[in-house]
Design an enzyme around this catalytic site. Structure first.
Site, mmCIF file in Angstrom:
data_model
loop_
_atom_site.group_PDB
_atom_site.id
_atom_site.type_symbol
_atom_site.label_atom_id
_atom_site.label_comp_id
_atom_site.label_asym_id
_atom_site.label_seq_id
_atom_site.Cartn_x
_atom_site.Cartn_y
_atom_site.Cartn_z
ATOM 1 N N ASP A 62 -10.481 7.955 2.594
ATOM 2 C CA ASP A 62 -11.394 8.226 3.708
ATOM 3 C C ASP A 62 -10.664 7.883 5.012
ATOM 4 O O ASP A 62 -11.132 7.064 5.804
ATOM 5 C CB ASP A 62 -12.691 7.417 3.560
ATOM 6 C CG ASP A 62 -13.654 7.656 4.720
ATOM 7 O OD1 ASP A 62 -13.504 8.689 5.422
ATOM 8 O OD2 ASP A 62 -14.536 6.797 4.950
ATOM 9 N N ASN A 104 -18.546 -2.859 6.594
ATOM 10 C CA ASN A 104 -19.752 -2.431 5.891
ATOM 11 C C ASN A 104 -19.432 -2.283 4.411
ATOM 12 O O ASN A 104 -20.291 -2.438 3.551
ATOM 13 C CB ASN A 104 -20.232 -1.087 6.442
ATOM 14 C CG ASN A 104 -21.355 -0.508 5.609
ATOM 15 O OD1 ASN A 104 -22.451 -1.059 5.575
ATOM 16 N ND2 ASN A 104 -21.075 0.572 4.886
ATOM 17 N N HIS A 105 -18.157 -1.967 4.138
ATOM 18 C CA HIS A 105 -17.735 -1.693 2.764
ATOM 19 C C HIS A 105 -16.247 -1.990 2.640
ATOM 20 O O HIS A 105 -15.553 -2.138 3.652
ATOM 21 C CB HIS A 105 -18.002 -0.228 2.423
ATOM 22 C CG HIS A 105 -17.466 0.712 3.456
ATOM 23 N ND1 HIS A 105 -18.219 1.163 4.518
ATOM 24 C CD2 HIS A 105 -16.228 1.237 3.642
ATOM 25 C CE1 HIS A 105 -17.488 1.955 5.285
ATOM 26 N NE2 HIS A 105 -16.267 2.012 4.782
ATOM 27 N N GLN A 172 -16.228 3.437 -1.921
ATOM 28 C CA GLN A 172 -16.408 2.470 -0.824
ATOM 29 C C GLN A 172 -17.653 1.612 -1.074
ATOM 30 O O GLN A 172 -18.693 1.794 -0.434
ATOM 31 C CB GLN A 172 -16.571 3.206 0.508
ATOM 32 C CG GLN A 172 -15.281 3.864 0.990
ATOM 33 C CD GLN A 172 -15.511 4.834 2.126
ATOM 34 O OE1 GLN A 172 -16.470 5.612 2.083
ATOM 35 N NE2 GLN A 172 -14.647 4.833 3.112
ATOM 36 N N ASP A 174 -20.442 -1.026 -0.825
ATOM 37 C CA ASP A 174 -20.941 -1.778 0.336
ATOM 38 C C ASP A 174 -20.798 -3.277 0.114
ATOM 39 O O ASP A 174 -21.107 -3.790 -0.976
ATOM 40 C CB ASP A 174 -22.431 -1.467 0.557
ATOM 41 C CG ASP A 174 -22.625 -0.315 1.515
ATOM 42 O OD1 ASP A 174 -21.958 0.721 1.340
ATOM 43 O OD2 ASP A 174 -23.461 -0.449 2.433
ATOM 44 N N ASP A 204 -17.127 -0.708 12.677
ATOM 45 C CA ASP A 204 -17.470 0.500 11.932
ATOM 46 C C ASP A 204 -18.875 0.379 11.336
ATOM 47 O O ASP A 204 -19.244 -0.671 10.805
ATOM 48 C CB ASP A 204 -16.448 0.695 10.800
ATOM 49 C CG ASP A 204 -16.642 2.004 10.058
ATOM 50 O OD1 ASP A 204 -16.568 3.060 10.706
ATOM 51 O OD2 ASP A 204 -16.889 1.974 8.839
ATOM 52 N N GLU A 247 -19.970 1.170 16.503
ATOM 53 C CA GLU A 247 -20.497 2.458 16.077
ATOM 54 C C GLU A 247 -21.925 2.196 15.602
ATOM 55 O O GLU A 247 -22.132 1.665 14.519
ATOM 56 C CB GLU A 247 -19.659 3.009 14.924
ATOM 57 C CG GLU A 247 -20.195 4.343 14.431
ATOM 58 C CD GLU A 247 -19.594 4.787 13.094
ATOM 59 O OE1 GLU A 247 -19.505 5.995 12.885
ATOM 60 O OE2 GLU A 247 -19.240 3.931 12.271
ATOM 61 N N ASP A 313 -14.460 12.463 13.781
ATOM 62 C CA ASP A 313 -15.437 12.778 12.736
ATOM 63 C C ASP A 313 -16.088 14.106 13.102
ATOM 64 O O ASP A 313 -15.667 14.785 14.028
ATOM 65 C CB ASP A 313 -16.515 11.687 12.665
ATOM 66 C CG ASP A 313 -16.018 10.435 11.958
ATOM 67 O OD1 ASP A 313 -15.146 10.559 11.075
ATOM 68 O OD2 ASP A 313 -16.504 9.341 12.292
HETATM 69 C C1 NOJ Z 1 -17.299 5.831 10.315
HETATM 70 C C2 NOJ Z 1 -15.981 6.467 10.516
HETATM 71 O O1 NOJ Z 1 -15.940 6.947 11.828
HETATM 72 C C3 NOJ Z 1 -15.841 7.554 9.481
HETATM 73 O O2 NOJ Z 1 -14.657 8.287 9.674
HETATM 74 C C4 NOJ Z 1 -15.854 6.936 8.117
HETATM 75 O O3 NOJ Z 1 -15.824 7.951 7.130
HETATM 76 C C5 NOJ Z 1 -17.103 6.093 7.927
HETATM 77 N N1 NOJ Z 1 -17.329 5.200 9.039
HETATM 78 C C6 NOJ Z 1 -16.988 5.240 6.696
HETATM 79 O O4 NOJ Z 1 -16.163 4.149 6.954
#
Ligand code: NOJ
Length: 551
Positions: A62, A104-105, A172, A174, A204, A247, A313
């Protein structure tokens, strides 16, 4: 770097994906030595703060957001020593550095998860969220973040003989931030990077991080925002003027909570503004922008928005009313392949808008809105997307440095590149690259340099009070920001037809920034001297823009 607690009010942020920026060792993957070599580009542009996307050891399924070790640099990107050399080089240029805090993960390859799955008695078991029987259908507000790529948030782990929770990909898991040991681990991670000299963290998935994970009693936090307050307290204690930029793509009425009473996040990525700003561009009218400025909450004195048009993204349109969303899809993603997850667009801004004048209009507007602007690497030269790549990779192609093999990104064989460089056509490296634009005074890159210098010369935009001005033409958005450092009035024509609007101003305006041809003069209908000083006529080309200082 000198301490300046509110440095972020006027910072121009620039997001860099190390793996796609510059390859210093010729293996086809971007790295810290490559980034150090290219810092002169950021310096010349006028960037104040670089936000580095994850560069940590990772299976990289990812784009590095699947972290397998929080305390290192992935071999592909260099060493920790290279990272420190980068921070030092950036510091010498007065450029601050934020790193991604992805807690978060973790990756399912992280040693914590490996131990957790292998041993039910391991202290790491409770670092994650497990159930024997997942709920039949999860809460609709807690479904997979990537619909179409994942169809559940509970995946079965054979070794653990239990299901674990993951809002993102199944690889991923959590983290359970309700567990105090996990919170202590997060503090250690932050301490490590702060000691290496970073200026803070881009947090994040902050919204999901403090969510009641899986809706379970065991993960319910009595005070979810207390998690963020703890992070902030820690950063403030250990990091001088280091900050949290989060974010938090949440409901409008919950956004203010992430600032707390000035004791949570310093800066929030402004997803709401992004979606409505793009709607205003698509609809060629100011109304969506007026609406979003009403929707955005008041924020504490210590808080700031980071405004952006695109990131790496999808462009998330999920919070727009249906009519606006449809207008954006119709204008900017007419082919199905341009959309993603049913809510977003996987394109870069330049090809979405197509027209150089319109790109200038969009960024001029962005930089004039209350907050601090953020660019993603490649925006400054108008890079395009590669829709043949899967998912969000379309907008993550390597930086185009020159009309040289691989766009000057890497000397490696083209087959060995981390992702293909865009070649040929209107957006290929032959036509769009830093070296050529640096030489051309009329290039987009040089224009961005002027925009950033103007933004720095108008600090009122970062901290002043914003008032939307009434004008006759619905395609024109006009606003005034006034602060201790003076005032700025900006007028933007979202349509391609030329127009003129009349605005009452207190003083004699001087033009601070604008497209050639943008002019301001006393309005025709002003007759005597006192009126002449108040009503001013702005003449704007199609997609024209003009910033003035009214006094
Ligand atoms: C937010 C990130 O901007 C994104 O690219 C990612 O896939 C997710 N968080 C998961 O970490």
């Amino acid at each position: 770097m000198a301490t300046d607690e509110r440095w972020y009010d006027d910072a121009v942020f620039y997001a860099v994906d190390v793996e796609a920026f510059a390859d210093g060792n010729g293996d086809g993957v971007g790295d810290f030595p490559g980034l150090i070599d290219r810092l002169d580009h950021l310096d010349a542009l006028g960037v104040d703060c670089v936000w580095l996307l994850p560069f940590y050891p990772s299976p990289n399924r990812d784009n590095g957001y699947d972290v397998a070790d929080y305390y290192g640099v992935d071999d592909r990107h260099g060493t920790l020593g290279d990272f420190v050399a980068f921070v030092r080089a950036a510091d010498r240029l007065g450029i601050r550095v934020l790193v991604d805090l992805v807690v978060n993960h973790t990756s399912d390859q992280h040693p914590w998860f490996r131990r957790a799955r292998e041993d039910p008695d391991s202290p790491y078991r409770d670092y994650y969220v497990w159930v024997d029987d997942p709920p039949e259908w999860p809460d609709p507000d807690r479904g997979p973040v990537f619909p179409g790529e994942e169809d559940t948030v509970w995946s079965y782990d054979e070794a653990a003989e239990a299901f674990y929770y993951h809002r993102f990909y199944h690889f991923q898991p959590d983290l359970n931030v309700a567990n105090p040991d996990v919170r202590a681990e997060i503090r250690n991670v932050m301490d490590f990077w702060l000691r290496l000299g970073v200026d803070g963290f881009r947090v994040d998935a902050a919204t999901l991080m403090i969510d009641n994970k899986g809706g379970l009693e065991s993960t319910r936090l009595d005070d979810p925002h207390g998690v963020i307050r703890d992070l902030r307290r820690f950063v403030a204690r250990r990091g001088d003027d280091a900050v949290l930029l989060a974010e938090a793509d949440d409901e409008p009425d919950r956004l203010a909570d992430y600032f707390g009473d000035g004791d949570e996040c310093n800066v929030l990525l402004n997803f709401l503004l992004d979606a409505y700003l793009v709607a205003a561009l698509a609809e060629r009218r100011a109304d969506p922008l007026r609406r979003v400025l009403d929707l955005l909450p008041a924020i504490p004195e210590e808080g700031q928005w980071a405004n952006f048009l695109r990131n790496y993204d999808e462009l998330n349109l999920g919070r727009l009313p249906t009519a606006d969303r449809e207008a954006v899809f119709e204008a900017f993603a007419p082919d199905e392949a341009m959309g993603i997850y049913g809510r977003g667009i996987r394109r870069r801004l330049a090809p979405m808008l197509g027209d150089r004048d319109r790109i200038e209009l969009a960024y001029s507007l962005l930089f004039s809105l209350p907050g601090a602007p953020l660019l993603v690497y490649g925006d400054e030269i108008g890079m395009g997307e590669d829709l043949s790549l899967p998912g969000r990779d379309a907008v993550r192609t390597p930086m185009q440095w020159a009309d040289e093999p691989n766009g000057g990104f890497s000397p490696a064989d083209a087959d060995d590149l981390v992702r293909p460089v865009i070649a040929g056509g209107g957006y290929g490296y032959e036509a769009v690259n830093v070296a050529d634009q640096r030489e051309d005074p009329d290039s987009l890159l040089r224009w961005f340099g002027r925009l950033i210098r103007t933004r720095h010369a108008c600090p009122a935009i970062g901290t002043g009070a914003c008032e939307v001005l009434d004008v006759d033409d619905p395609a024109v958005f006009a606003h005034r920001i006034a602060g201790d450092d003076g005032a700025v009035v900006a007028v933007h024509n979202l349509d391609d037809s030329p127009t003129a609007v009349s605005i009452a101003l207190d003083g004699d305006p001087t033009v601070a920034f604008g497209r050639d041809g943008a002019s301001v003069r006393p309005a025709d209908d002003a007759t005597d001297g006192s009126e002449r000083a108040r009503a001013w006529r702005f003449d704007l080309d199609g997609y024209g823009y003009c910033w003035v200082r009214p006094d």
